[in-house]
Design an enzyme around this catalytic site. Structure first.
Site, PDB file in Angstrom:
ATOM      1  N   GLU A  55       0.852  -1.191   0.000  1.00  0.00           N
ATOM      2  CA  GLU A  55       0.000   0.000   0.000  1.00  0.00           C
ATOM      3  C   GLU A  55       0.890   1.244   0.000  1.00  0.00           C
ATOM      4  O   GLU A  55       1.936   1.264   0.657  1.00  0.00           O
ATOM      5  CB  GLU A  55      -0.867  -0.023   1.261  1.00  0.00           C
ATOM      6  CG  GLU A  55      -1.803   1.158   1.385  1.00  0.00           C
ATOM      7  CD  GLU A  55      -2.556   1.178   2.706  1.00  0.00           C
ATOM      8  OE1 GLU A  55      -3.664   1.716   2.736  1.00  0.00           O
ATOM      9  OE2 GLU A  55      -2.028   0.652   3.719  1.00  0.00           O
ATOM     10  N   LYS A 155     -10.193   0.584  -0.901  1.00  0.00           N
ATOM     11  CA  LYS A 155     -10.051   0.349   0.541  1.00  0.00           C
ATOM     12  C   LYS A 155     -11.263   0.890   1.293  1.00  0.00           C
ATOM     13  O   LYS A 155     -11.689   2.025   1.082  1.00  0.00           O
ATOM     14  CB  LYS A 155      -8.787   1.025   1.046  1.00  0.00           C
ATOM     15  CG  LYS A 155      -8.490   0.748   2.522  1.00  0.00           C
ATOM     16  CD  LYS A 155      -7.185   1.403   2.928  1.00  0.00           C
ATOM     17  CE  LYS A 155      -6.816   1.114   4.368  1.00  0.00           C
ATOM     18  NZ  LYS A 155      -5.588   1.831   4.754  1.00  0.00           N
ATOM     19  N   CYS A 188      -4.492  -3.326   4.217  1.00  0.00           N
ATOM     20  CA  CYS A 188      -4.051  -2.810   5.514  1.00  0.00           C
ATOM     21  C   CYS A 188      -5.095  -2.939   6.632  1.00  0.00           C
ATOM     22  O   CYS A 188      -5.419  -4.035   7.062  1.00  0.00           O
ATOM     23  CB  CYS A 188      -3.583  -1.359   5.352  1.00  0.00           C
ATOM     24  SG  CYS A 188      -2.428  -0.849   6.655  1.00  0.00           S
TER      25      CYS A 188
END
Length: 467
Positions: A55, A155, A188
């Site tokens: 990321e 995300k 993440c």
């Protein structure tokens, strides 16, 4: 199949909040993409069929909403468009980064997953459309070995990322490969939440996950490699996790994980990136895990706190902050013993035996409550940790080295089925439990002799409904 992940030390903008033009942004990103290109070639040479990058690896971080704009590519988040950016660069404007990634995949005949910032214009009629008339997403893209864009994922659980928008609904994104079937994708902070990570895996019975991350390590329970492995074990999946490498920010820790083996990189000392290539088994949906049943010795079902004789003093309860949560602890004294510690509805039990007494202090802690710092989520945790020093107040501190080898059985009456078994050893290395699983409404983990000194053995439960 052979997988690769690259832990990348990204070349960062010297001033991420400054407004620059597209050309300047492309030049900076180009320097990172050159490194990507070298790594794709190196991975392909070693037989890798898929490579995953971290990321924020291409553009960096700490932007504002307006300062990141020149770094954003345009991506159509739709299934209907079949597009090969390398072969059809003219289809959309502002797709230079996508084109380069697509060409890397095509030239090296490798599946490639990377993370970048993307933009999408929106109509003011759309109630969610930001005032500037566009969405900005933190996006993973996956390319097939022919350069086709096969999946895009936006995300969902942003971690203080003011430059980006949360997508209107969670993306469940997967892509198909000839060598390992379907892969799911998330990013993440997503790994700590039900949506979309857990739901994606459950919905599609996924066995392979690609996971770009920019993770700041937090010991003792949320170090990158520690939690990545726990996730692979808990869900019985393979995870290809690529983290960013910035030791000064506490960021390192990548790996290729199967439920029973890990190939990891964690390095807080040196700079530069690291390519990990490993051959791992394809997990088929009917693969059985090591979550086997184990027999407790007689009388071990629910030990009392303290000793069997019952007339000796119970060890004292004490409180200490661990990872911003107020844990209730009991000291782990002596060469062996049975302990119990409770908070709210959760009781944790420990049987332990130390190979020899070292001058190190351990404690058993429990937390059952809402974690509220850097995100809000409900945690149920039973944790055996090495304390920073010899006093109670040092329990919960970040410790990286230990020499004590401990045999243990740790269990708790967890109220959630989502338990992540953590087992971290000296030097931020990983070990695997001998046994784990449910028995009599308790989840347990046991280990005879860790491979090196024990830092953390924990059951980290996530009670998603109570978030």
């Amino acid at each position: 199949y052979v997988a690769a992940v690259y832990e990348h030390e990204s070349i960062l903008s010297p001033n991420p909040t400054a407004l620059v033009d597209r050309q300047t942004a492309l030049e900076l990103m180009g320097r990172n993409l050159e490194i990507y290109e070298q790594q794709v070639v190196a991975a392909a040479r070693q037989g890798a069929q898929i490579i995953v990058f971290p990321e924020d690896g291409i553009h960096g971080f700490n932007f504002t909403r307006s300062s990141i704009y020149p770094y954003l590519d345009f991506v159509l988040h739709s299934h209907s468009v079949k597009w090969n950016p390398c072969r059809e660069p003219y289809l959309f404007n502002d797709t230079e980064v996508l084109q380069r990634l697509s060409c890397m995949a095509l030239k090296n005949k490798i599946f490639l997953v990377a993370n970048l910032g993307t933009k999408q214009p929106c109509e003011h009629a759309d109630p969610r459309c930001p005032p500037d008339g566009r969405y900005q997403f933190n996006t993973n893209v996956a390319f097939g070995d022919d350069g086709m864009l096969v999946a895009t994922y936006r995300k969902h659980n942003l971690y203080f990322e003011y430059a980006f928008d949360t997508p209107p609904e969670p993306d469940y994104k997967l892509f198909d490969t000839p060598f390992a079937g379907k892969f799911g994708m998330f990013t993440c902070f997503d790994i700590l939440f039900f949506e979309p990570a857990v739901n994606l895996i459950r919905k599609y019975n996924l066995k392979q996950v690609v996971y770009p991350t920019a993770w700041m390590n937090q010991l003792p329970l949320l170090s990158a490699v520690e939690f990545q492995q726990a996730f692979a074990t808990a869900f019985n999946v393979n995870i290809l996790a690529a983290n960013i490498h910035h030791p000064s920010l506490g960021m390192t820790g990548s790996g290729i994980y199967t439920p029973v083996k890990s190939f990891i990189y964690h390095n807080m000392e040196s700079y530069g990136g690291k390519l990990i290539v490993a051959e791992i088994p394809v997990i088929t949906p009917d693969y059985k895990t090591m979550n086997d049943q184990v027999c407790f010795k007689e009388g071990q079902e629910t030990p009392g706190r303290g000793s069997e004789k019952g007339n000796e003093q119970l060890p004292p309860l004490f409180y200490a902050e661990m990872m911003y949560d107020n844990f209730t602890f009991v000291p782990v004294w002596g060469e062996e013993g049975e302990l119990q510690v409770c908070a709210n509805t959760l009781c944790c039990y420990l049987n332990y035996q130390r190979a020899e007494l070292t001058n190190e202090f351990y404690a058993l802690g429990v937390f059952d409550g809402l974690h509220t710092v850097h995100g809000t989520y409900y945690v149920q945790a039973c944790a055996l940790v090495k304390c920073g020093g010899l006093s109670f107040s040092t329990c919960g501190e970040e410790v990286t080295d230990a020499t004590a080898v401990i045999d243990f059985q740790l269990w708790g009456n967890m109220s959630t089925p989502y338990i992540f078994p953590l087992l971290l050893t000296s030097g931020i290395t990983l070990d695997f439990a001998d046994h784990m699983g449910w028995k009599n409404n308790h989840y347990f983990i046991s280990k005879n002799r860790t491979s090196s000194g024990l830092l953390t053995a924990a059951l980290y439960g996530r009670w998603y409904e109570k978030d």
